[in-house]
Design a protein around this motif. Structure first.
Motif, short mmCIF file in Angstrom:
data_model
loop_
_atom_site.label_atom_id
_atom_site.label_comp_id
_atom_site.label_asym_id
_atom_site.label_seq_id
_atom_site.Cartn_x
_atom_site.Cartn_y
_atom_site.Cartn_z
N LEU A 15 0.94 -1.26 0.13
CA LEU A 15 0.00 0.04 -0.03
C LEU A 15 0.74 1.29 -0.12
O LEU A 15 0.71 2.16 -0.64
CB LEU A 15 -1.00 0.31 1.05
N LYS A 16 1.97 1.39 0.64
CA LYS A 16 2.52 2.56 0.83
C LYS A 16 3.34 2.79 -0.65
O LYS A 16 3.61 3.78 -0.96
CB LYS A 16 3.96 2.17 1.84
N ILE A 17 3.99 1.70 -1.03
CA ILE A 17 4.59 1.85 -2.39
C ILE A 17 3.73 2.48 -3.43
O ILE A 17 4.05 3.35 -4.24
CB ILE A 17 4.97 0.35 -2.98
N LYS A 18 2.37 1.84 -3.61
CA LYS A 18 1.59 2.18 -4.52
C LYS A 18 1.13 3.55 -4.06
O LYS A 18 0.99 4.56 -5.30
CB LYS A 18 -0.15 1.39 -4.36
N LYS A 70 8.18 5.00 8.42
CA LYS A 70 7.79 5.95 9.18
C LYS A 70 5.92 6.05 9.21
O LYS A 70 5.66 6.14 8.09
CB LYS A 70 8.26 7.37 9.28
N GLY A 71 5.43 5.70 10.29
CA GLY A 71 4.09 5.65 10.07
C GLY A 71 3.22 4.44 9.30
O GLY A 71 2.28 4.46 9.37
N LEU A 72 4.33 3.56 9.13
CA LEU A 72 3.56 2.21 8.30
C LEU A 72 2.81 1.70 9.38
O LEU A 72 3.42 1.34 10.46
CB LEU A 72 4.64 1.35 7.74
N LYS A 73 1.52 1.15 9.11
CA LYS A 73 0.77 0.51 10.07
C LYS A 73 0.91 -1.22 10.10
O LYS A 73 0.28 -1.58 8.76
CB LYS A 73 -0.85 0.71 10.01
N ILE A 74 1.41 -1.83 10.93
CA ILE A 74 1.64 -3.14 10.48
C ILE A 74 0.94 -3.89 11.83
O ILE A 74 1.17 -3.75 12.98
CB ILE A 74 3.09 -3.56 10.56
#
Length: 87
Positions: A15-18, A70-74
């Motif tokens: 999702l972050k890459i997209k 940073k801020g990535l929700k896992i």
């Protein structure tokens, strides 16, 4: 030895890459021509990418790995480590 897969982590990275790609107006085709990396399967969370590939993607978008995460929700996945759980 098989690769470990953390589906929650793969999805969050995808999702972050997209998000990075779309926000910068880069198509999958342009990204491939510029880098040689096929993002379609990565963005679907189906590929367990390497740190080296992620670094190359970050370099393309001119961010570092720290900024990327940073801020990535896992979500935490249940993992069993029998040797660590002995009482």
């Amino acid at each position: 030895m098989s690769q470990f897969k953390n589906h929650s982590l793969n999805n969050a990275i995808a999702l972050k890459i997209k998000e990075l790609r779309v926000n910068r107006g880069v198509t999958l085709e342009i990204f491939y021509f510029d880098t040689g990396i096929h993002l379609a399967r990565i963005e679907q969370g189906k590929t367990n990418i390497t740190v080296s590939t992620l670094k190359r993607i970050c370099d393309y978008f001119e961010i570092n790995l720290e900024e990327f995460f940073k801020g990535l929700k896992i979500k935490k996945e249940e993992t069993k480590f029998p040797l660590l759980n002995k009482n």
